[in-house]
Each structure stands twice: as structure tokens, then as C-alpha cells.
Design a protein around this motif. Structure first.
Motif, short mmCIF file in Angstrom:
data_model
loop_
_atom_site.label_atom_id
_atom_site.label_comp_id
_atom_site.label_asym_id
_atom_site.label_seq_id
_atom_site.Cartn_x
_atom_site.Cartn_y
_atom_site.Cartn_z
N TRP A 120 1.38 -1.45 0.00
CA TRP A 120 -0.16 -0.12 0.06
C TRP A 120 1.15 1.11 -0.06
O TRP A 120 0.20 2.28 -0.97
N GLN A 121 2.02 1.68 1.20
CA GLN A 121 2.74 2.37 1.32
C GLN A 121 3.22 2.91 0.12
O GLN A 121 3.12 4.61 -0.51
N VAL A 122 4.70 2.17 -0.88
CA VAL A 122 5.02 2.39 -1.67
C VAL A 122 4.57 2.15 -2.96
O VAL A 122 4.95 3.59 -3.35
N VAL A 167 -4.55 -2.62 -7.50
CA VAL A 167 -6.02 -3.75 -7.85
C VAL A 167 -5.95 -4.95 -7.67
O VAL A 167 -6.31 -5.17 -7.57
N ASN A 168 -4.85 -5.16 -7.92
CA ASN A 168 -4.33 -7.21 -7.46
C ASN A 168 -4.30 -6.87 -6.56
O ASN A 168 -4.56 -8.60 -6.47
N VAL A 173 -9.61 0.68 -5.23
CA VAL A 173 -8.50 0.88 -4.05
C VAL A 173 -8.67 2.68 -4.24
O VAL A 173 -10.01 2.90 -5.09
N PRO A 174 -8.63 4.24 -3.34
CA PRO A 174 -8.32 5.12 -4.15
C PRO A 174 -8.14 5.59 -4.65
O PRO A 174 -6.59 5.59 -5.12
N ILE A 175 -8.73 6.67 -6.10
CA ILE A 175 -8.11 6.95 -7.00
C ILE A 175 -7.97 8.70 -6.86
O ILE A 175 -8.75 9.30 -6.44
N ILE A 176 -7.25 8.78 -6.55
CA ILE A 176 -6.31 10.28 -6.44
C ILE A 176 -5.21 10.51 -8.15
O ILE A 176 -4.12 10.00 -8.58
N THR A 195 -11.23 1.41 -10.92
CA THR A 195 -9.65 1.72 -11.02
C THR A 195 -9.10 1.19 -11.98
O THR A 195 -7.99 1.77 -12.84
N TYR A 196 -10.11 -0.34 -12.63
CA TYR A 196 -8.92 -0.70 -14.02
C TYR A 196 -8.91 0.70 -15.41
O TYR A 196 -8.39 0.99 -16.00
N ASN A 197 -10.43 1.39 -14.92
CA ASN A 197 -11.09 2.17 -16.38
C ASN A 197 -9.49 3.37 -15.66
O ASN A 197 -9.35 3.82 -16.73
#
Length: 490
Positions: A120-122, A167-168, A173-176, A195-197
Motif C-alpha cells: 500500500w505505502q510504496v 488493484v490486483n 482502491v482510492p483513485i488519486i 480503478t481498472y478504467n
């Protein structure tokens, strides 16, 4: 919550991208110019700033395999991803050595797993650095407008790369899509489809704008190019079962002058950026902390390694008799805990021509990490068309098999029967992916996306509807004050 505030404030001291001096001196101490660390406010002014910012955006990709971040080097697909599958045993010194890997092996991941936290972090650090490039570089004046365009396109590729890993791992997940300001840090999760889009839109921009490395000099190697973007788009489409897109982007990729290289040399120093290499992460052992930790993590303990990610008998038995790829992929060191079989592809001397590190300790190796290879693209393409054009699919699988056979007799890794079709052909493609890409971190993802995980991994503890994705780190949920929601079952 993504640790956006901390990462954003920390950017000013990023050692990879912002290493330059701002201080000056004068004979009169009263005229000394102010000095200090660069900040976002006084950065992003020149093309040099843009290049340094892009380097920062690449650094988290490298960090996932590097000596500089021990936790991240335990969290990537080469070490963490396939543990628990029918291919890879956790290994190590004993059954519970490496608790983060042990949880993965017994399908009992906790929300405090250190590898999951690093994933998550990296990756979100990479998203931030890519967003900073995309936000600021368009405002910089360049004499070389082509390079400016390339920098922006590379940042789109990088953001897609990081989100694909997210996503995998976690699902939606949050999209930024831009650097966040105070008060904006808590962002809710988007759906997996959304997320995939987002990933696909970034890659479309990268494909349109990026040049091919074949039109550049050797100093360009390590930059994402058109081939890398096409190859990643194929993988993104494959993982969504969008086979028409796999076919479309594969045909575009195959127009570029890639050629399969000798399998025995692919993972040697001479094989770095070979004619069949589509994208790699560069490493160097000539300076402390610029090397990769992977050879140490997956090397035999009796030879100075840690002994993780050992090869199970099931995978060894998948290889056909006399397949030259077996010896090129694995080596055996008797003694110690586990199967005693290790991955040769990311090894050092005496198991490969990659030298033992002489700078920065024995965890500072110069092996490049191969991210996308031409044979992988050929097999993705074959899988996409096996039911609509079996003859062509067989042809692409046979390209891989013929290269594996080399100068041996045609009975060694023989061509597929030209009459194969349907499930038999698909099974042959699955087999080829398993042996061709053995130890490269694709097995778990392949079993998930093809809906074979329950049948093959169920006896090992896999539960359908739960283990396809991992838990959101509890620390991130706590930081978000409940805005982030946990994946079901964790």
C-alpha cells in the motif's frame, strides 16, 4: 487514508530526485544567499527539475525490490506473491520464519501484515510522485518539447503501473489523480472496475505519446517506452478477461522489432535489455543501496541467502523431460529447511554470471528485474485468440517452445500439435506460461484470473470469494477515520 500529508511533506528531502545544492557564498558574509532544502514551492521551474521529479516517480518501482527498503523487498510478487501456491514454498530457516510470508502461505493474512502494508505505502508513494509530475511539468518551459511530452507520458505509465499493483492486491482502491491539499486526504475507495478504467486511460495516453526504445540510444534504457506501455496494457486487459483488447494491443506490440532471446542468457548480465525484453527495472551494485535485495532473499541459506521462495515439486514436475528451461530456472543446494530448490533467474555467482556484490554488503546486487518479456506477450496473445484463431495461437506458443528447444532435436520441447483446439489448447497455453515464467511471480495472479485457484489451491487453504485479494492495512483504515472500508472476510 493514504499517508499523503507525510509523503508530500517528505518529498522535499527525497534523496533520489532532489539532490542538488541551492547554497552559494560571497566574500561578504552579509550577502550570503539563503540555503536549505528544496520545497514544492521553489521546485518545478526548469527541465532539470522535471527530470529529477520523474526520477523520483520511478524510485518507488525500484524500492519494491531494493536493498534500501527491506520490508518492500519482501512484499513484491517475486518473494511474496506466489507463496502459498502450488509453485512456491515460503522457505527460510524454519516453518514460521518470516511471519508475513507464513501468513500468506497458510492463507491467514492479518490486517497488520507488514508486506501488505508496504504494498500500500510504496505504491501510493509512486502515485503521489507521478501526480506531482503530471501537475507541474506541463507548466515548465522546455526548449525540447518532445522530451517534455515524453516525461508526461512516462508519468502516466508509472501511475498506471502503481495502480495495477494496487488493484490486483486490494481490489478497488482510492483513485488519486492529483496532489491533495490539507483536508482532502481521506478518499473513499473506488470500485475495481473504476480503478481498472483509470489505469487504462493512463496507458492509452502513454501508448499514444511514448517513443520506442529502438529509436533511442542505450542511455534511454530504464525509461518506460511504447513497448512497455503496450505490454502492460496487454496484461491489464488479460487480468480483466478483455481478450479483444489483449489481441489489439498485442498486434501493435508485435509491430515493434522485438525478437525472442536465448532463454539461458535472459537473466544473465548479458541478457539485460535483450531483444526480447520489453521492460526492466534497472539496478546497480557499484554504489551502496542502488542494488536489489532479491538475490539475497531467494538465495540458498548455505550460500549466503535467506532461503525464501523455494520451488515445490509440483512445479518441477510440470517441466517436460529435457526442457532446457529447467536448468536455466532452478538450482539445488542440499540441506536446510524446505525443498532445497531455488530460483536461478535472480541468482548470483556461482549459480549465474551475476557477480557477488562488492559494495554495500551481500544484499546489494546489480540484477535487473524483468517486468515484461516478449514470451509473456506471445502467450497472453495466444490465450486471447485460442478459441477464435487456434492455428495462430498455436503458432505463437510454438515460437516460445522453439526458442526453448534451441539447437536440440525436435523431440525436445516439441511443437504443439497443429490440430489442438478448445480446452486442450488452452491447457497447453497454461502449461507454457507456468514453465516459461516459472519463479517470476505470475502463478497466483494467473490462477485467480482464470478461476482455477479454488481447484488447485483449495487443498492448501485458499477460499474462493476471500483470498483473491488481500486485506486493506488496518493502519490505513484507522488513519482514514473509517472512510476506507475493509475487504469482506478480513
Amino acid at each position: 487514508m493514504i499517508r499523503y500529508r507525510m509523503i508530500k511533506n517528505g518529498l522535499k528531502s527525497c534523496s533520489v530526485a532532489l539532490v542538488f545544492a541551492l547554497s552559494s557564498c560571497s566574500k561578504d558574509y552579509l550577502e550570503v544567499e539563503p540555503s536549505g532544502e528544496p520545497t514544492i514551492a521553489n521546485f518545478y521551474k526548469t527541465p532539470v527539475d522535471a527530470e529529477q521529479a520523474l526520477t523520483a516517480a520511478y524510485s518507488p518501482m525500484r524500492e519494491m525490490y531494493s536493498r534500501e527498503n527491506f520490508g518492500a523487498a519482501n512484499a513484491n510478487d517475486l518473494v511474496f506473491g506466489d507463496v502459498g501456491t502450488d509453485d512456491i514454498l515460503k522457505g527460510g530457516a524454519r516453518v514460521n520464519d518470516g511471519p508475513h510470508l507464513y501468513e500468506k502461505e497458510i492463507f491467514s493474512l492479518t490486517t497488520s501484515n507488514s508486506a501488505v502494508e508496504k504494498l500500500w505505502q510504496v505504491n501510493y508513494k509512486g502515485v503521489l510522485y507521478a501526480n506531482l509530475v503530471l501537475e507541474n511539468v506541463p507548466l515548465i518551459e522546455f526548449d525540447d518539447e518532445e522530451r517534455k511530452k515524453d516525461i508526461i507520458a512516462e508519468a502516466h505509465f508509472l501511475r498506471a503501473y502503481y495502480y495495477f499493483d494496487l488493484v490486483n492486491t486490494f481490489g478497488g482502491v482510492p483513485i488519486i489523480d492529483k496532489p491533495l491539499e490539507p483536508g482532502e486526504y481521506n478518499v473513499a475507495r473506488s470500485s475495481t472496475e473504476e480503478t481498472y478504467n483509470f489505469i487504462e486511460e493512463d496507458l492509452k495516453k502513454a501508448i499514444t505519446e511514448l517513443p520506442s526504445r529502438f529509436d533511442k540510444g542505450a542511455d534511454y534504457l530504464g525509461h518506460a517506452d511504447k513497448g512497455a506501455a503496450l505490454g502492460l496494457m496487454m496484461r491489464v486487459a488479460l487480468y480483466q478477461n478483455k481478450m479483444d483488447q489483449v489481441k489489439t494491443y498485442g498486434e501493435q506490440l508485435f509491430e515493434l522489432p522485438y525478437v525472442l532471446a536465448d532463454y539461458a542468457t535472459i537473466f544473465e548480465p548479458s541478457g539485460e535489455w535483450n531483444t526480447g525484453s520489453i521492460f526492466e527495472v534497472n539496478f546497480s551494485s557499484n554504489s551502496d543501496k542502488l542494488g536489489t535485495l532479491i538475490p539475497r532473499m531467494i538465495g540458498a541459506r548455505k550460500k549466503g541467502g535467506v532461503g525464501f521462495s523455494q520451488i515445490k515439486e509440483d512445479l518441477r514436475n510440470e517441466f517436460e523431460p529435457n526442457d532446457p528451461r529447467f536448468d536455466a530456472s532452478f538450482y539445488n543446494v542440499p540441506g536446510g529447511y524446505g525443498t532445497e530448490w531455488y530460483i536461478r533467474k535472480y541468482s548470483i555467482a556461482p549459480f549465474s554470471e551475476n557477480p557477488k556484490p562488492s559494495v554495500g554488503g551481500n544484499g546489494n546486487s546489480g540484477n535487473n528485474i524483468r517486468i515484461i518479456r516478449l514470451s509473456d506477450a506471445y502467450l497472453m496473445y495466444a490465450e486471447a485468440i485460442y478459441d477464435t484463431d487456434p492455428t495462430t495461437a498455436i503458432g505463437y506458443v510454438n515460437k516460445v517452445r522453439q526458442r526453448a528447444r534451441g539447437d536440440n532435436d525436435a523431440s525436445v520441447v516439441p511443437d504443439l500439435d497443429g490440430s489442438l483446439s478448445g480446452q486442450a489448447l488452452l491447457d497447453a497455453i497454461y502449461h507454457e506460461r507456468r514453465v516459461e515464467l516459472a519463479g517470476e511471480g505470475f502463478r497466483y495472479h494467473d490462477l485467480i484470473r482464470t478461476d482455477r485457484a479454488e481447484a488447485l489451491l483449495g487443498p492448501l487453504g485458499f477460499k474462493k470469494g476471500l483470498h483473491e485479494i488481500m486485506p486493506i492495512p488496518l493502519s490505513q483504515i484507522d488513519l482514514s477515520q473509517g472512510v476506507l472500508t475493509q475487504n469482506p472476510g478480513y
